[in-house]
Design a protein around this motif. Structure first.
Motif, PDB file in Angstrom:
ATOM      1  N   ASP B 120      44.794  17.828  31.525  1.00 55.62           N
ATOM      2  CA  ASP B 120      43.487  18.429  31.702  1.00 55.62           C
ATOM      3  C   ASP B 120      42.671  18.110  30.460  1.00 55.62           C
ATOM      4  O   ASP B 120      43.089  18.409  29.351  1.00 55.62           O
ATOM      5  CB  ASP B 120      43.699  19.942  31.832  1.00 55.62           C
ATOM      6  CG  ASP B 120      42.410  20.690  32.009  1.00 55.62           C
ATOM      7  OD1 ASP B 120      42.415  21.900  31.785  1.00 55.62           O
ATOM      8  OD2 ASP B 120      41.419  20.042  32.380  1.00 55.62           O
ATOM      9  N   GLU B 122      40.342  19.453  28.992  1.00 61.87           N
ATOM     10  CA  GLU B 122      39.934  20.529  28.089  1.00 61.87           C
ATOM     11  C   GLU B 122      41.096  21.259  27.476  1.00 61.87           C
ATOM     12  O   GLU B 122      40.912  22.260  26.813  1.00 61.87           O
ATOM     13  CB  GLU B 122      39.101  21.556  28.848  1.00 61.87           C
ATOM     14  CG  GLU B 122      37.746  21.063  29.243  1.00 61.87           C
ATOM     15  CD  GLU B 122      37.509  21.298  30.709  1.00 61.87           C
ATOM     16  OE1 GLU B 122      37.953  22.350  31.190  1.00 61.87           O
ATOM     17  OE2 GLU B 122      36.924  20.428  31.367  1.00 61.87           O
ATOM     18  N   ASP B 123      42.284  20.783  27.705  1.00 66.48           N
ATOM     19  CA  ASP B 123      43.425  21.530  27.209  1.00 66.48           C
ATOM     20  C   ASP B 123      43.567  21.356  25.707  1.00 66.48           C
ATOM     21  O   ASP B 123      43.702  20.250  25.213  1.00 66.48           O
ATOM     22  CB  ASP B 123      44.684  21.008  27.909  1.00 66.48           C
ATOM     23  CG  ASP B 123      45.806  21.975  27.784  1.00 66.48           C
ATOM     24  OD1 ASP B 123      45.993  22.540  26.696  1.00 66.48           O
ATOM     25  OD2 ASP B 123      46.500  22.172  28.786  1.00 66.48           O
ATOM     26  N   GLU B 124      43.572  22.500  25.011  1.00 63.21           N
ATOM     27  CA  GLU B 124      43.595  22.407  23.547  1.00 63.21           C
ATOM     28  C   GLU B 124      44.929  21.986  23.012  1.00 63.21           C
ATOM     29  O   GLU B 124      45.022  21.255  22.027  1.00 63.21           O
ATOM     30  CB  GLU B 124      43.254  23.783  22.964  1.00 63.21           C
ATOM     31  CG  GLU B 124      41.803  24.003  22.842  1.00 63.21           C
ATOM     32  CD  GLU B 124      41.480  24.822  21.614  1.00 63.21           C
ATOM     33  OE1 GLU B 124      40.341  25.250  21.507  1.00 63.21           O
ATOM     34  OE2 GLU B 124      42.388  25.023  20.777  1.00 63.21           O
ATOM     35  N   GLU B 125      45.957  22.481  23.648  1.00 57.24           N
ATOM     36  CA  GLU B 125      47.279  22.187  23.109  1.00 57.24           C
ATOM     37  C   GLU B 125      47.579  20.701  23.202  1.00 57.24           C
ATOM     38  O   GLU B 125      48.082  20.083  22.269  1.00 57.24           O
ATOM     39  CB  GLU B 125      48.313  22.986  23.892  1.00 57.24           C
ATOM     40  CG  GLU B 125      49.686  22.882  23.293  1.00 57.24           C
ATOM     41  CD  GLU B 125      50.691  23.684  24.072  1.00 57.24           C
ATOM     42  OE1 GLU B 125      50.282  24.598  24.798  1.00 57.24           O
ATOM     43  OE2 GLU B 125      51.870  23.376  23.937  1.00 57.24           O
ATOM     44  N   ILE B 126      47.235  20.129  24.341  1.00 58.37           N
ATOM     45  CA  ILE B 126      47.494  18.696  24.504  1.00 58.37           C
ATOM     46  C   ILE B 126      46.574  17.895  23.591  1.00 58.37           C
ATOM     47  O   ILE B 126      46.978  16.879  23.030  1.00 58.37           O
ATOM     48  CB  ILE B 126      47.328  18.303  25.980  1.00 58.37           C
ATOM     49  CG1 ILE B 126      48.393  19.016  26.786  1.00 58.37           C
ATOM     50  CG2 ILE B 126      47.417  16.822  26.145  1.00 58.37           C
ATOM     51  CD1 ILE B 126      48.512  18.530  28.188  1.00 58.37           C
ATOM     52  N   PHE B 128      45.550  18.830  20.705  1.00 55.75           N
ATOM     53  CA  PHE B 128      46.141  18.889  19.362  1.00 55.75           C
ATOM     54  C   PHE B 128      47.361  17.987  19.273  1.00 55.75           C
ATOM     55  O   PHE B 128      47.586  17.291  18.285  1.00 55.75           O
ATOM     56  CB  PHE B 128      46.519  20.332  19.031  1.00 55.75           C
ATOM     57  CG  PHE B 128      47.344  20.451  17.797  1.00 55.75           C
ATOM     58  CD1 PHE B 128      48.697  20.713  17.868  1.00 55.75           C
ATOM     59  CD2 PHE B 128      46.777  20.253  16.553  1.00 55.75           C
ATOM     60  CE1 PHE B 128      49.466  20.804  16.725  1.00 55.75           C
ATOM     61  CE2 PHE B 128      47.531  20.342  15.410  1.00 55.75           C
ATOM     62  CZ  PHE B 128      48.877  20.615  15.495  1.00 55.75           C
ATOM     63  N   ASP B 129      48.169  18.015  20.319  1.00 55.41           N
ATOM     64  CA  ASP B 129      49.371  17.189  20.341  1.00 55.41           C
ATOM     65  C   ASP B 129      49.014  15.728  20.174  1.00 55.41           C
ATOM     66  O   ASP B 129      49.636  14.992  19.410  1.00 55.41           O
ATOM     67  CB  ASP B 129      50.080  17.413  21.694  1.00 55.41           C
ATOM     68  CG  ASP B 129      51.533  17.020  21.640  1.00 55.41           C
ATOM     69  OD1 ASP B 129      52.174  16.988  22.705  1.00 55.41           O
ATOM     70  OD2 ASP B 129      52.043  16.739  20.537  1.00 55.41           O
ATOM     71  N   THR B 132      47.661  14.684  16.649  1.00 56.75           N
ATOM     72  CA  THR B 132      48.584  14.626  15.522  1.00 56.75           C
ATOM     73  C   THR B 132      49.832  13.819  15.844  1.00 56.75           C
ATOM     74  O   THR B 132      50.822  13.923  15.163  1.00 56.75           O
ATOM     75  CB  THR B 132      49.033  16.043  15.121  1.00 56.75           C
ATOM     76  OG1 THR B 132      49.463  16.714  16.290  1.00 56.75           O
ATOM     77  CG2 THR B 132      47.908  16.782  14.468  1.00 56.75           C
ATOM     78  N   ASP B 133      49.789  12.996  16.871  1.00 56.91           N
ATOM     79  CA  ASP B 133      51.016  12.266  17.187  1.00 56.91           C
ATOM     80  C   ASP B 133      51.079  10.978  16.371  1.00 56.91           C
ATOM     81  O   ASP B 133      50.331  10.780  15.425  1.00 56.91           O
ATOM     82  CB  ASP B 133      51.123  12.012  18.693  1.00 56.91           C
ATOM     83  CG  ASP B 133      50.107  11.009  19.180  1.00 56.91           C
ATOM     84  OD1 ASP B 133      50.161  10.670  20.371  1.00 56.91           O
ATOM     85  OD2 ASP B 133      49.251  10.570  18.392  1.00 56.91           O
ATOM     86  N   GLU B 134      51.994  10.106  16.762  1.00 62.07           N
ATOM     87  CA  GLU B 134      52.230   8.923  15.928  1.00 62.07           C
ATOM     88  C   GLU B 134      51.049   7.964  15.893  1.00 62.07           C
ATOM     89  O   GLU B 134      50.958   7.126  15.012  1.00 62.07           O
ATOM     90  CB  GLU B 134      53.471   8.180  16.434  1.00 62.07           C
ATOM     91  CG  GLU B 134      54.744   8.971  16.296  1.00 62.07           C
ATOM     92  CD  GLU B 134      55.178   9.594  17.599  1.00 62.07           C
ATOM     93  OE1 GLU B 134      54.360   9.632  18.519  1.00 62.07           O
ATOM     94  OE2 GLU B 134      56.310  10.047  17.699  1.00 62.07           O
ATOM     95  N   ARG B 257      50.888  13.122  31.444  1.00 56.23           N
ATOM     96  CA  ARG B 257      51.137  13.202  29.999  1.00 56.23           C
ATOM     97  C   ARG B 257      51.842  11.951  29.523  1.00 56.23           C
ATOM     98  O   ARG B 257      51.526  11.388  28.474  1.00 56.23           O
ATOM     99  CB  ARG B 257      51.975  14.446  29.712  1.00 56.23           C
ATOM    100  CG  ARG B 257      52.175  14.720  28.255  1.00 56.23           C
ATOM    101  CD  ARG B 257      50.900  15.165  27.597  1.00 56.23           C
ATOM    102  NE  ARG B 257      51.050  15.278  26.178  1.00 56.23           N
ATOM    103  CZ  ARG B 257      50.938  14.254  25.323  1.00 56.23           C
ATOM    104  NH1 ARG B 257      50.698  13.063  25.761  1.00 56.23           N
ATOM    105  NH2 ARG B 257      51.095  14.438  24.028  1.00 56.23           N
TER     106      ARG B 257
END
Lengths: 431, 352
Positions: B120, B122-126, B128-129, B132-134, B257
């Motif tokens: 989604d 607008e999903d904040e968690e994703i 953020f994920d 900050t990923d590789e 994802r």
């Protein structure tokens, strides 16, 4: 806020630093974050219960802090710095009896016992280097076991910290007379005896018996071709559940060392595995961002929950996971009191979890959450059909785990997960 | 009801064809339906014969008769379909605007099972994920891509050409001969020389069939199956070689994802700022879990019309595994592994 955390029976720590609580009876997954700023430094490495009554959770993070999360209040209540992150990340966390203290172990090899709130550890033990896991004996809580890469299994008694109670020996040289490599990844104490089960990075499962003079493994079993990352012992003894980096989870028999069966569905490396203390259920989580709950007896998938970050560790509550008591919104019922009622509920035949939905009444505090909480109805067949569970009709209701996200930063403690936009009707909140 | 078209008087055929018509328009001639049992195909002397309703063409043992009956059946069905179509058209004309909407045919993409890992926006968690990923270093503009292309040991003909053509398509790519070196030893050397990607093309019987894409500092490693490789000389109406300009990148249909992770992996191969002067574009199109790579040159003829010309190699990829960390197939932790038995069982469920 405690109302949202109390019915959660499965707790998971993720790589993004969010503590996730999943309530299976209500089909909700909730995010709890310590600060409004998410950071990779808060990546949760291990979880453990803070007290035997399971009203507090201890969360160990990558930056060396151990946070206390209170289930009653639904917020993080305490933070303490337990060690230097340069030493390695946490590999084990345990509590001593009577709230006497905290035992932490880091990958660099320092095992520390913390008492009171002081900044300095009460005792320090060097357990070697390259530790992969530390576990506490649930029966003799002053005994812990550690092991790692090229670091044999050692059982330590915290009251006599100088020398380990038991040090395992490596396997015999192989048929070419070469030294066998050795990599302990996880271990568990078998209840009722002194034995320890370990799983290794070379796809072996070993059982050691400290009461015998033999320091080599008493039993050896192999499974698969990939490193076994976690293991767990079911409540009914005689077997062990292991998971590897390929997402294969299997139950092995500890009498002969043969594979009894596999739990299908996981597509990424298994990072957390735990069997329930009384019910025949096993929960697994890992790098594919799903929490899966399988039934141990027929090895079928019962629940599958999508939680958006990679999951590092999980913890199950001792009470039944799908507590019918949780489904009702009577928040005055304490966690401890529910245990008596559970027997009655568990004795009743479980026809289908769908029956729980109409019973659910929304309390005013839940009003904010309910907007997202759609789709618990069985008519949400879209996700229901998705389930890999080959269960009969009765379980489809239970299979739908909707994460209903809505990020709220009002209290800067709790966050709720938003559900992806769906075309289903929204359930109106009954305030 | 005249069904007799075959000169050879085979009453069985008549019977069957009559039965077919009877079944399709059964309301009209109910008296012709016989509720006999299926095996008995009695030849009755009358022309108007009814068949047991559960009769099907496949039960006729004679191949030629069966074929004829089947053709007749198909023709009947076709006729009915044409009638329906005409009727619908007539209706639509009469009703004009109030006509019912056109029926959309069912395709596998339409019928795709909804994937709960769909991202989604607008999903904040994703968010953020992913922030900050590789790949965050690349997407924040801190590193420039530098790709090392190599093959499995002792490559032959097509694979060598493929590598060279890939190196022209991907800017800042270098092809090196693999002298039987172990990848685990190559990787630290690449990191020391500031490479961001290691691409290994696996060869089997002189054809490239696999691709290992390893993001270098400590990034994920993806293993793909490569198929349908077309080199430049096998393409029609191909023009000049691609220039050194940075191409634009199009990523289509990476919605889950896992799809997002793979999409970001592909995006990080190319420099962030494309040079529009070069008018080149690389497309990664995901459909039904296959990623199609195409490289085009485009020119806008006017505001609305654009001409494209395909240059560069084309190939198809299918993801087999995504491993966290640099290449370590034995001891690495896998984020996603293709398990054919479990995942390919449903024709409408896709992972990317």
């Amino acid at each position: 806020m405690g109302d949202s955390s109390r019915p959660c029976t499965v707790w998971l720590g993720s790589e993004t630093g969010i503590l996730k609580g999943v309530s299976l009876s209500r089909r909700k997954a909730l995010n709890f974050c310590h600060s409004s700023q998410m950071s990779r430094q808060h990546e949760v490495r291990t979880l453990c219960w803070g007290d035997p009554a399971e009203s507090e959770l201890l969360v160990a993070a990558l930056d060396g802090t151990v946070k206390t999360f209170s289930l009653e209040k639904g917020t993080f209540t305490d933070v303490r710095q337990c060690g230097d992150p340069a030493d390695g990340s946490f590999v084990g966390l345990a509590t001593l009896d009577d709230g006497a203290g905290l035992v932490t172990c880091v990958g660099g090899g320092m095992l520390r016992v913390w008492k009171d709130e002081s900044g300095e550890p009460a005792a320090k033990i060097r357990v070697g280097s390259n530790i992969a896991r530390m576990r506490q004996n649930p029966e003799h809580r002053n005994k812990v076991a550690t092991g790692g890469k090229e670091n044999c299994l050692k059982v330590w008694d915290l009251e006599k910290p100088d020398v380990p109670v038991f040090t395992a020996r490596n396997l015999r040289n192989d048929w070419l007379n070469l030294r066998q490599p050795h990599w302990v990844m996880d271990m568990a104490f078998i209840p009722g005896s002194d034995k320890v089960v370990t799983c290794t990075g070379y796809h072996q499962v070993h059982v050691y018996d400290p009461s015998t003079p033999q320091r080599r493994p008493v039993l050896e079993a192999t499974y698969g071709e990939y490193p076994l990352t976690t293991l767990s012992l079911p409540a009914t003894g005689g077997s062990v559940v292991v998971g590897n980096t390929h997402g294969q989870i299997a139950v092995l028999d500890l009498r002969k060392g043969l594979v009894r069966g596999c739990f299908k569905g996981m597509s990424g490396g298994v990072r957390g595995l735990q069997c329930h203390a009384s019910q025949p259920l096993v929960a697994s989580c890992g790098l594919d961002r799903f929490l899966r709950i399988h039934n141990l007896e027929d090895r079928r998938l019962q629940h599958k929950v999508y939680l958006k970050s990679r999951l590092n560790c999980l913890l199950l509550a001792s009470r039944p996971l799908e507590d019918p008591e949780d489904a009702s919104e009577d928040e005055c019922v304490e966690v401890k009191e529910e245990d008596d009622v559970d027997e009655v509920w568990d004795a009743m035949e479980r026809v289908g979890e769908r029956g729980e939905n109409p019973k659910r009444k929304m309390s005013p505090e839940e009003g904010e959450n309910t907007k997202k909480k759609t789709s618990e109805e069985p008519e949400n067949s879209k996700s229901g059909t998705l389930e890999e569970g080959e269960n009969g009709v009765e379980e489809t209701g239970g299979d739908q785990e909707k994460k209903t996200p809505e990020v709220e930063k009002e209290e800067d403690e709790e966050e709720e997960v938003k559900e992806p936009p769906k075309k289903q009707k929204r359930k109106k909140a009954k305030a | 009801m005249d069904i007799i078209e075959v000169p050879v008087s085979q009453k069985s055929e008549n019977k069957k064809s009559q039965n077919k018509c009877g079944q399709s328009k059964d309301a009209q001639q109910p008296n012709k339906m016989e509720t006999g049992d299926v095996e008995v195909k009695e030849e009755q002397t009358e022309q108007t014969i009814a068949f047991p309703p559960t009769f099907s063409v496949s039960e006729i043992k004679n191949k030629q008769r069966r074929h004829v009956m089947f053709m007749k059946l198909k023709q009947e069905k076709r006729k009915i379909k044409m009638e329906m179509k005409k009727q619908r058209k007539r209706q639509a004309k009469i009703l004009g605007d109030k006509a019912p909407p056109k029926q959309v045919p069912k395709t596998i993409e339409n019928q795709r099972v909804y994937d709960e890992t769909t991202v989604d926006p607008e999903d904040e968690e994703i968010a953020f994920d992913e922030a900050t990923d590789e790949f965050s270093a690349y997407f924040n503009g801190l590193t420039n891509p530098k790709v090392l292309i190599t093959t499995s040991d002792r490559p032959r003909g097509r694979t060598v050409k493929f590598c060279r053509q890939l190196a022209t398509v991907i800017p800042n790519a270098h092809v090196y001969y693999r002298r039987g070196l172990a990848l685990k030893r190559v990787i630290p050397q690449c990191v020391a020389r500031d490479f961001t990607y290691l691409m290994v093309i696996n060869e089997d019987r002189k054809m490239p069939n696999g691709l290992v894409l390893c993001h270098l500092p400590e990034g994920p490693t993806a293993h793909f199956k490569v198929s349908s490789v077309r080199l430049r000389k096998e393409m029609k109406r191909i023009g000049k070689e691609p220039t050194e300009h940075y191409p634009e990148v199009i990523l289509n249909n990476f919605i889950t994802r896992l799809g997002h992770s793979i999409g970001r992996m592909f995006a990080a191969l190319f420099p962030q700022k494309p040079q529009f002067v070069g008018r080149q574009v690389a497309t990664f199109h995901n459909q039904r879990d296959f990623v199609f790579f195409r490289f085009h040159r485009y020119i806008f003829k006017n505001e609305k019309k654009v001409g494209i010309q395909e240059i560069g190699p084309r190939f198809t990829l299918k993801l087999r595994s995504l491993q966290k960390g640099t290449f370590d197939s034995k001891y690495g932790e896998y984020e996603w592994v293709l398990k054919r038995h479990a995942m390919d069982a449903c024709r409408r469920k896709f992972q990317l």
